[in-house]
Design a protein around this motif. Structure first.
Motif, PDB file in Angstrom:
ATOM      1  N   LEU A 333       0.783  -1.048  -0.229  1.00 59.95           N
ATOM      2  CA  LEU A 333      -0.166   0.060  -0.024  1.00 59.95           C
ATOM      3  C   LEU A 333       0.968   1.356   0.050  1.00 59.95           C
ATOM      4  CD1 LEU A 333      -2.776  -1.221   2.612  1.00 59.95           C
ATOM      5  CD2 LEU A 333      -3.027  -0.884   0.003  1.00 59.95           C
ATOM      6  N   GLU A 334       2.038   1.128   0.661  1.00 60.33           N
ATOM      7  CA  GLU A 334       2.981   2.126   0.627  1.00 60.33           C
ATOM      8  C   GLU A 334       3.926   2.276  -0.502  1.00 60.33           C
ATOM      9  OE1 GLU A 334       2.648   4.607   3.150  1.00 60.33           O
ATOM     10  OE2 GLU A 334       1.023   3.504   4.013  1.00 60.33           O
ATOM     11  N   ILE A 335       4.177   1.291  -0.826  1.00 60.84           N
ATOM     12  CA  ILE A 335       5.011   1.092  -2.123  1.00 60.84           C
ATOM     13  C   ILE A 335       4.380   0.286  -3.077  1.00 60.84           C
ATOM     14  CG2 ILE A 335       7.295   0.474  -2.952  1.00 60.84           C
ATOM     15  CD1 ILE A 335       8.436   0.450   0.152  1.00 60.84           C
ATOM     16  N   PRO A 336       3.820   0.959  -4.292  1.00 61.72           N
ATOM     17  CA  PRO A 336       2.782   0.082  -4.992  1.00 61.72           C
ATOM     18  C   PRO A 336       3.621  -0.751  -5.806  1.00 61.72           C
ATOM     19  CG  PRO A 336       2.154   2.571  -4.946  1.00 61.72           C
ATOM     20  CD  PRO A 336       3.402   2.283  -3.998  1.00 61.72           C
ATOM     21  N   GLU A 337       5.004  -0.522  -6.308  1.00 59.99           N
ATOM     22  CA  GLU A 337       5.906  -1.062  -6.943  1.00 59.99           C
ATOM     23  C   GLU A 337       6.327  -2.580  -6.532  1.00 59.99           C
ATOM     24  OE1 GLU A 337       7.012   1.836  -5.900  1.00 59.99           O
ATOM     25  OE2 GLU A 337       6.222   3.219  -7.556  1.00 59.99           O
ATOM     26  N   LEU A 338       6.074  -2.834  -5.172  1.00 57.89           N
ATOM     27  CA  LEU A 338       6.201  -3.890  -4.606  1.00 57.89           C
ATOM     28  C   LEU A 338       5.549  -5.143  -5.117  1.00 57.89           C
ATOM     29  CD1 LEU A 338       7.889  -5.576  -2.335  1.00 57.89           C
ATOM     30  CD2 LEU A 338       6.058  -5.088  -0.894  1.00 57.89           C
ATOM     31  N   CYS A 339       6.164  -6.115  -5.419  1.00 57.45           N
ATOM     32  CA  CYS A 339       5.354  -7.584  -5.746  1.00 57.45           C
ATOM     33  C   CYS A 339       5.888  -8.593  -5.216  1.00 57.45           C
ATOM     34  CB  CYS A 339       5.633  -7.517  -7.427  1.00 57.45           C
ATOM     35  SG  CYS A 339       4.575  -6.377  -8.027  1.00 57.45           S
ATOM     36  N   VAL A 340       5.280  -9.636  -4.849  1.00 60.75           N
ATOM     37  CA  VAL A 340       5.628 -10.681  -4.076  1.00 60.75           C
ATOM     38  C   VAL A 340       5.306 -12.066  -4.725  1.00 60.75           C
ATOM     39  CG1 VAL A 340       5.818 -11.977  -1.623  1.00 60.75           C
ATOM     40  CG2 VAL A 340       5.444  -9.503  -1.807  1.00 60.75           C
ATOM     41  N   ILE A 341       6.327 -12.740  -5.018  1.00 52.56           N
ATOM     42  CA  ILE A 341       6.451 -14.207  -5.521  1.00 52.56           C
ATOM     43  C   ILE A 341       6.468 -15.390  -4.592  1.00 52.56           C
ATOM     44  CG2 ILE A 341       7.203 -15.644  -7.340  1.00 52.56           C
ATOM     45  CD1 ILE A 341       8.451 -13.548  -8.880  1.00 52.56           C
ATOM     46  N   VAL A 342       5.535 -15.768  -3.997  1.00 55.63           N
ATOM     47  CA  VAL A 342       5.441 -17.015  -3.190  1.00 55.63           C
ATOM     48  C   VAL A 342       5.828 -18.007  -3.414  1.00 55.63           C
ATOM     49  CG1 VAL A 342       4.214 -17.959  -1.208  1.00 55.63           C
ATOM     50  CG2 VAL A 342       3.978 -15.490  -1.590  1.00 55.63           C
ATOM     51  N   ASP A 343       6.911 -18.815  -3.237  1.00 53.36           N
ATOM     52  CA  ASP A 343       7.347 -20.123  -3.711  1.00 53.36           C
ATOM     53  C   ASP A 343       7.131 -21.114  -2.439  1.00 53.36           C
ATOM     54  OD1 ASP A 343       8.445 -22.307  -4.323  1.00 53.36           O
ATOM     55  OD2 ASP A 343      10.160 -21.448  -5.559  1.00 53.36           O
ATOM     56  N   SER A 344       6.270 -21.817  -2.410  1.00 56.28           N
ATOM     57  CA  SER A 344       5.936 -22.874  -1.393  1.00 56.28           C
ATOM     58  C   SER A 344       5.992 -24.278  -1.522  1.00 56.28           C
ATOM     59  CB  SER A 344       4.456 -22.650  -0.661  1.00 56.28           C
ATOM     60  OG  SER A 344       3.938 -23.624   0.341  1.00 56.28           O
ATOM     61  N   GLU A 345       6.680 -25.169  -0.580  1.00 53.79           N
ATOM     62  CA  GLU A 345       6.745 -26.447  -0.637  1.00 53.79           C
ATOM     63  C   GLU A 345       5.202 -27.102  -0.977  1.00 53.79           C
ATOM     64  OE1 GLU A 345       9.407 -27.339   2.264  1.00 53.79           O
ATOM     65  OE2 GLU A 345      11.094 -27.383   1.031  1.00 53.79           O
ATOM     66  N   SER A 346       4.289 -26.439  -0.640  1.00 59.51           N
ATOM     67  CA  SER A 346       2.779 -26.935  -0.231  1.00 59.51           C
ATOM     68  C   SER A 346       2.015 -26.505  -1.499  1.00 59.51           C
ATOM     69  CB  SER A 346       2.192 -26.688   1.163  1.00 59.51           C
ATOM     70  OG  SER A 346       0.903 -27.005   1.031  1.00 59.51           O
ATOM     71  N   GLY A 347       1.799 -27.237  -2.453  1.00 62.59           N
ATOM     72  CA  GLY A 347       0.880 -26.866  -3.546  1.00 62.59           C
ATOM     73  C   GLY A 347      -0.568 -26.274  -3.107  1.00 62.59           C
ATOM     74  N   SER A 348      -1.032 -26.788  -2.046  1.00 62.90           N
ATOM     75  CA  SER A 348      -2.446 -26.299  -1.501  1.00 62.90           C
ATOM     76  C   SER A 348      -2.198 -24.819  -0.999  1.00 62.90           C
ATOM     77  CB  SER A 348      -2.792 -26.937  -0.269  1.00 62.90           C
ATOM     78  OG  SER A 348      -2.073 -26.976   0.688  1.00 62.90           O
ATOM     79  N   ASP A 349      -0.992 -24.167  -0.815  1.00 65.22           N
ATOM     80  CA  ASP A 349      -0.951 -22.710  -0.491  1.00 65.22           C
ATOM     81  C   ASP A 349      -1.141 -21.617  -1.529  1.00 65.22           C
ATOM     82  OD1 ASP A 349      -0.130 -23.126   2.052  1.00 65.22           O
ATOM     83  OD2 ASP A 349       2.090 -22.958   1.871  1.00 65.22           O
TER      84      ASP A 349
END
Length: 529
Positions: A333-349
Motif C-alpha cells: 500500500l505504501e510502495i505500489p511497485e512491490l510485488c511478491v512471488i510466494v514459492d511454497s513447498e505446499s501446492g495447496s498454499d
C-alpha cells in the motif's frame, strides 16, 4: 579414474538441483565413470540433456555387471504396440487408457520424450506394470495383488529372458544367468546389489582411483561396511541435518575412515565435529565444506523494471508466515511497485494465498471480486498480457472507464492483487526466468535451498535468510536475519533504498567469481589428491 555412484531415477523432481549431478558437472573434464545404482530406463536421455554423456561414461549397475554392450537402439512408441488395436482407447497428453466394452483393461504411459515408459495391465484380482527400456524392450515387470500389495518384481534382458525375480522374502536368479552370480538365491535385493557393486569395482585402484557416492543413497551404509578402500572414498551430503546425524551416529566407526565427507551445510559440519568430539575426543579432519552449485555471471534485469519483485521461499503458509504476508500486503500500500512471488513447498498454499489477498482487496478497496466490472478488468488485462486483445473487449473496457467512476477502483484492486503470485515445484528454467526480474530472494525455509541461492547470486540478487549459506556473505550480498520483524525491515530497506541494493550487486559479483565452475573444480581436485 573417478567413479560416481549415483542413485537417480527418471521421475525425480528438479533433477538439475541434484548435488551429485552438479558435482559431476564441475568435474566433467576428469576421467570418470557414472554408475547408476538402480535401473533407470531413459536416464541416458536425461544425462545427455545435461551435457554429461559426451564427457562421462554412464551405465546402470546391472548393465555394467552383466557387461551389456552399448549399441544404437530405438525406444518403443505407441504404434509399436500392435496389440492395442483390438481395444477401445482414450487419449491424453501423458497416457492412453485402453478398455474392452467399457471395462478399463490398462494404461500406456509416456515419458517427457513421448516414448512408451510403462504399460499397466488391470484385472479384477491383479495388476501388472511393465517398465520399458530406452532400448525398446520390457526391462522389468511389477506384479500386484487385488489389495495393491507387491507380489514380485522381475528383471529382463533384451531377449526377454528373466535375469532375476525378487519376492517379498528372497531374490531368485534365473537359471540362464546362474553363472553370472555367486548364488542362486539371495536374502533380499540389498545382498544382490552389494555383490554386483563389489564385482564392478573389483579393479578399483585405491592409489589412483576415487569413489564419490551420495551419502543419502539407501545402500550407502551397507556398501561402506564391505568396501575395502575407505581412504579412497568420498561421501557428499546436501540435505537435512537430522537425516545425516542419525546415519552418522549409527555408522560412525565406518564413516570416520572415509577420505572425505563433503557438505555445503555449515550446521552439518558443526554437528559432525560435535559427534566426533563426543565419541573419540578429536575432530574429524576429513570433513570439508564444499558448495556443490557453481555460479556464473547472468545478471538479471530487475534494476530496469518498474516492479520490485520479492521472491519468497517458504515451507508453507503457516500462521507465522501469514503474519509476514500481512505485513508485505500492508507494505505494498505504501510502495505500489512491490510485488511478491510466494514459492511454497505446499501446492495447496496457492488457494491460501489467493484467499488471503482476495479478502484484503475486497475489504480495502470495498469491491466485489465476483462482480462483472472486476471480471471485465481481469479479462482485459489478461488478454493484453497474452496479446490476445479483441476490438470488442477493448471497447467494453473503454466504455466502462468512461461511464462508471467506480470502475477505476476495480482497476486499482486488480493491479494490487496481481502483485502477489504463486510458485510450486519450479524447475531451473522457471526460476531463472523469475530471477531475471527479482529484486531480492528471501529464504524462510527450515533448510536453505542452496541451488536457488546459487541461481540468485548468479543473477546479482541479494539474499535474505534466517540461516547461513555458502552464497550469502552477511551484510555484503544480503543479510542473515533473526526474526520476522527483522525480515520485514530488511525487505523494506531493499525496496526503498537503491544504494543498498547496488552495493550488494557489486558484492554478488565477487561471490560469483568465488564459486565459479573453475574455482570449485580446483577445490575438488585438491580434496581428491
Amino acid at each position: 579414474m573417478i567413479y560416481f555412484l549415483t542413485d537417480w531415477h527418471i521421475d525425480r523432481d528438479n533433477f538439475e538441483s541434484d548435488a551429485m549431478l552438479n558435482t559431476i558437472k564441475v568435474l566433467k573434464h576428469s576421467n570418470s565413470q557414472i554408475i547408476n545404482l538402480q535401473s533407470a530406463p531413459f536416464m541416458h536421455y536425461l544425462v545427455n540433456y545435461f551435457g554429461l554423456q559426451s564427457q562421462n561414461s554412464f551405465s546402470d549397475l546391472l548393465d555394467v555387471f552383466l557387461d551389456v554392450p552399448s549399441k544404437n537402439t530405438t525406444p518403443t512408441t505407441l504404434t509399436d504396440l500392435k496389440w492395442l488395436s483390438k481395444y477401445e482407447k482414450y487419449y491424453t497428453n501423458k497416457d492412453v487408457t485402453f478398455s474392452n466394452n467399457g471395462v478399463v483393461k490398462g494404461r500406456v504411459y509416456f515419458n517427457q520424450w513421448g516414448f512408451v515408459s510403462q504399460v499397466e495391465y488391470i484385472s479384477s484380482n491383479s495388476r501388472e506394470i511393465d517398465i520399458y527400456s530406452h532400448k525398446g524392450y520390457v526391462s522389468s515387470k511389477n506384479f500386484y495383488d487385488a489389495q495393491g500389495k507387491k507380489i514380485k518384481w522381475q528383471v529382463y534382458d533384451e531377449q526377454g529372458q528373466v535375469i532375476f525375480t525378487e519376492y517379498p522374502d528372497c531374490v531368485i536368479i534365473a537359471e540362464a544367468y546362474g553363472q553370472k552370480f555367486s548364488r542362486d538365491i539371495y536374502t533380499n535385493y540389498g545382498d544382490l546389489f552389494l555383490e554386483m557393486l563389489s564385482s564392478v569395482l573389483s579393479d578399483f585402484n585405491p592409489r589412483t582411483d576415487r569413489l564419490i557416492i551420495d551419502a543419502k543413497s539407501p545402500y550407502v551404509s551397507e556398501f561402506l561396511s564391505i568396501f575395502p578402500y575407505l581412504q579412497s572414498l568420498v561421501l557428499i551430503y546436501s540435505g537435512q541435518v537430522n537425516e545425516f546425524q542419525a546415519q552418522l551416529s549409527e555408522h560412525f566407526s565406518v564413516i570416520k575412515n572415509v577420505k572425505q565427507i563433503m557438505t555445503d551445510n555449515v550446521v552439518l559440519i558443526d554437528s559432525i565435529k560435535q559427534e566426533s568430539s563426543r565419541q573419540h575426543q578429536h575432530v574429524m579432519k576429513n570433513v570439508s565444506y564444499m558448495p556443490f552449485y557453481a555460479t556464473s555471471l547472468n545478471l538479471g534485469e530487475s534494476n530496469s523494471t518498474a516492479d520490485q519483485n520479492i521472491y519468497w521461499q517458504i515451507n508453507c503458509l503457516n500462521t507465522l508466515q501469514q503474519e509476514s504476508l500481512a505485513k508485505l500486503i500492508a507494505m505494498k500500500l505504501e510502495i505500489p511497485e512491490l510485488c511478491v512471488i510466494v514459492d511454497s513447498e505446499s501446492g495447496s498454499d496457492r488457494n491460501v494465498l489467493n484467499q488471503i489477498v482476495s479478502n484484503f482487496v475486497s475489504q480495502y478497496f470495498e469491491i466485489n471480486l465476483a462482480s462483472d466490472d472486476y471480471q471485465l478488468v481481469k479479462q482485459y488485462h489478461e488478454a493484453q498480457e497474452a496479446e490476445e486483445m479483441t476490438p470488442m473487449l477493448r471497447e467494453a473496457y473503454s466504455n466502462a472507464k468512461k461511464d462508471r467512476a467506480i470502475f477505476a477502483q476495480y482497476i486499482k484492486a486488480y493491479l494490487f492483487k496481481k502483485g502477489f503470485s504463486f510458485r510450486f515445484d519450479s524447475n531451473k528454467q522457471e526460476k531463472v526466468m523469475d530471477f531475471n526480474i527479482t529484486r531480492v530472494l528471501v529464504d524462510s525455509r527450515d533448510d536453505n535451498d542452496y541451488f536457488s541461492h546459487a541461481l540468485a547470486v548468479s543473477a546479482g540478487i541479494p539474499i535474505v535468510s534466517f540461516q547461513q549459506s555458502p552464497y550469502l556473505i552477511n551484510e555484503k550480498n544480503g543479510y542473515i536475519v533473526q526474526d520476522s520483524k527483522q525480515l520485514i525491515q530488511t525487505i523494506l530497506q531493499y525496496v526503498s533504498d537503491t544504494d543498498t541494493w547496488n552495493q550488494n550487486l557489486v558484492a554478488s559479483v565477487d561471490v560469483i567469481e568465488m564459486f565459479g565452475e573453475d574455482e570449485l573444480s580446483k577445490k575438488w581436485r585438491e580434496k581428491l589428491v
